[in-house]
Write a protein that holds these residues in place. Structure first.
Motif, PDB file in Angstrom:
ATOM      1  N   ASP A   1       0.834  -1.205   0.000  1.00 26.34           N
ATOM      2  CA  ASP A   1       0.000   0.000   0.000  1.00 26.34           C
ATOM      3  C   ASP A   1       0.870   1.257   0.000  1.00 26.34           C
ATOM      4  N   ILE A   2       1.909   1.239   0.825  1.00 24.56           N
ATOM      5  CA  ILE A   2       2.786   2.405   0.938  1.00 24.56           C
ATOM      6  C   ILE A   2       3.551   2.629  -0.357  1.00 24.56           C
ATOM      7  N   VAL A   3       4.098   1.553  -0.916  1.00 27.27           N
ATOM      8  CA  VAL A   3       4.855   1.667  -2.163  1.00 27.27           C
ATOM      9  C   VAL A   3       3.975   2.244  -3.268  1.00 27.27           C
ATOM     10  N   ASP A   4       2.759   1.750  -3.368  1.00 29.20           N
ATOM     11  CA  ASP A   4       1.836   2.226  -4.394  1.00 29.20           C
ATOM     12  C   ASP A   4       1.559   3.720  -4.225  1.00 29.20           C
ATOM     13  N   ALA A   5       1.381   4.161  -2.994  1.00 33.46           N
ATOM     14  CA  ALA A   5       1.110   5.577  -2.733  1.00 33.46           C
ATOM     15  C   ALA A   5       2.319   6.439  -3.064  1.00 33.46           C
ATOM     16  N   VAL A   6       3.511   5.946  -2.756  1.00 33.69           N
ATOM     17  CA  VAL A   6       4.731   6.687  -3.084  1.00 33.69           C
ATOM     18  C   VAL A   6       4.844   6.889  -4.590  1.00 33.69           C
ATOM     19  N   GLN A   7       4.602   5.828  -5.352  1.00 34.00           N
ATOM     20  CA  GLN A   7       4.704   5.944  -6.808  1.00 34.00           C
ATOM     21  C   GLN A   7       3.663   6.925  -7.350  1.00 34.00           C
ATOM     22  N   PHE A   8       2.482   6.912  -6.780  1.00 34.95           N
ATOM     23  CA  PHE A   8       1.453   7.872  -7.186  1.00 34.95           C
ATOM     24  C   PHE A   8       1.927   9.302  -6.954  1.00 34.95           C
ATOM     25  N   LEU A   9       2.481   9.567  -5.770  1.00 35.69           N
ATOM     26  CA  LEU A   9       2.921  10.918  -5.449  1.00 35.69           C
ATOM     27  C   LEU A   9       4.132  11.332  -6.273  1.00 35.69           C
ATOM     28  N   LEU A  10       4.985  10.377  -6.615  1.00 40.38           N
ATOM     29  CA  LEU A  10       6.129  10.704  -7.457  1.00 40.38           C
ATOM     30  C   LEU A  10       5.711  11.088  -8.869  1.00 40.38           C
ATOM     31  N   ARG A  11       4.680  10.455  -9.392  1.00 41.61           N
ATOM     32  CA  ARG A  11       4.386  10.529 -10.818  1.00 41.61           C
ATOM     33  C   ARG A  11       3.189  11.390 -11.194  1.00 41.61           C
ATOM     34  N   ASN A  12       2.261  11.599 -10.289  1.00 48.88           N
ATOM     35  CA  ASN A  12       1.038  12.316 -10.651  1.00 48.88           C
ATOM     36  C   ASN A  12       1.275  13.823 -10.619  1.00 48.88           C
ATOM     37  N   ARG A  13       1.209  14.461 -11.777  1.00 54.61           N
ATOM     38  CA  ARG A  13       1.507  15.883 -11.896  1.00 54.61           C
ATOM     39  C   ARG A  13       0.445  16.776 -11.262  1.00 54.61           C
ATOM     40  N   GLY A  14      -0.698  16.217 -10.927  1.00 55.82           N
ATOM     41  CA  GLY A  14      -1.798  17.033 -10.434  1.00 55.82           C
ATOM     42  C   GLY A  14      -1.840  17.216  -8.929  1.00 55.82           C
ATOM     43  N   ILE A  15      -0.843  16.689  -8.208  1.00 60.59           N
ATOM     44  CA  ILE A  15      -0.920  16.753  -6.747  1.00 60.59           C
ATOM     45  C   ILE A  15       0.374  17.318  -6.168  1.00 60.59           C
TER      46      ILE A  15
END
Length: 235
Positions: A207-221
């Motif tokens: 869960d944590i790894v998935d959230a980290v990748q989201f925050l690294l890659r999503n330009r909208g946040i």
């Protein structure tokens, strides 16, 4: 698309190591840090040729600049280095408190300061800081930890403003049931924490790894704190 380089401070064990492995699994390069260079290099070798290692100790900020001197262009930065400490007000150990405050609030900032000219100045570049749910779910002896993690949330907002278009976000994990710290706890303790979540389950390292990748890659946040706790805050 060419491989990116992600730096994971605190990437030699636990959740940080899982993040580093996932970076490589996605085809990118990772630089991991630990306090001991030989151990960090050993861990990097176990991940594969796309992993390299450096040594820094965030509780000693003067090690950060020299430790990161070999790092080139950076496309993403994850600062996952943490320490745990139960330090009650009645039995207050200010030396331990100073170490934790320095590690997270000064060490985190000095790391970003050191790498700022190597961070790709683009909205695709993300920085992820690790706080924790102790900031708003305290426990006996958590005064220092709760305060520091609240500070991480404040840092996230101001750094997102200062460093734009580079994005800065924070991740605040709850109890991560399969992490090295929690996995060895008595079943009764884990069951008690599970009972506090709406679905009766604890967060996982995945869960944590998935959230980290989201925050690294999503330009909208950017400038945002995300809780990974299986909803414990709503119960």
């Amino acid at each position: 698309m060419s491989a990116q380089t992600i730096v994971v401070i605190g990437g030699t064990s636990g959740i940080g190591l899982e993040i580093a492995k996932d970076v490589v699994a996605r085809g990118d390069n990772v630089v991991i840090s630990g306090r001991d260079l030989a151990r960090a290099q050993e861990v990097a070798a176990s991940i594969g040729p796309q992993a390299t290692a450096v040594a820094v100790d965030l509780s000693e900020p003067d090690t950060v600049g020299p430790g990161l001197a070999s790092v080139g262009k950076v496309n993403g930065l994850v600062i996952a280095a943490i320490e745990r400490d139960a330090n009650s007000v009645r039995d207050y150990d200010f030396e331990r408190a100073k170490r934790l405050v320095t590690l997270k609030l000064v060490g985190y900032t000095e790391t970003i300061h050191t790498l700022i000219d190597r961070l790709d100045p683009d909205g695709g570049t993300g920085i992820v800081l690790f706080g924790g749910r102790a900031k708003d779910i305290p426990y006996p002896g958590s005064t220092t930890v709760s305060s520091i993690n609240g500070g991480v949330e404040g840092m996230t907002v101001t750094l997102a403003l200062e460093l734009a278009p580079i994005r800065v976000n924070a991740l605040h994990p709850g109890i991560v049931g399969d992490s090295p710290f929690w996995a060895g706890k008595p079943q009764s303790v884990l069951d008690g924490h599970r009972a506090r979540t709406p679905g009766g389950e604890l967060a996982t390292m995945a869960d944590i790894v998935d959230a980290v990748q989201f925050l690294l890659r999503n330009r909208g946040i950017s400038g945002t704190s995300i809780y990974i706790d299986r909803g414990v805050r709503v119960t």
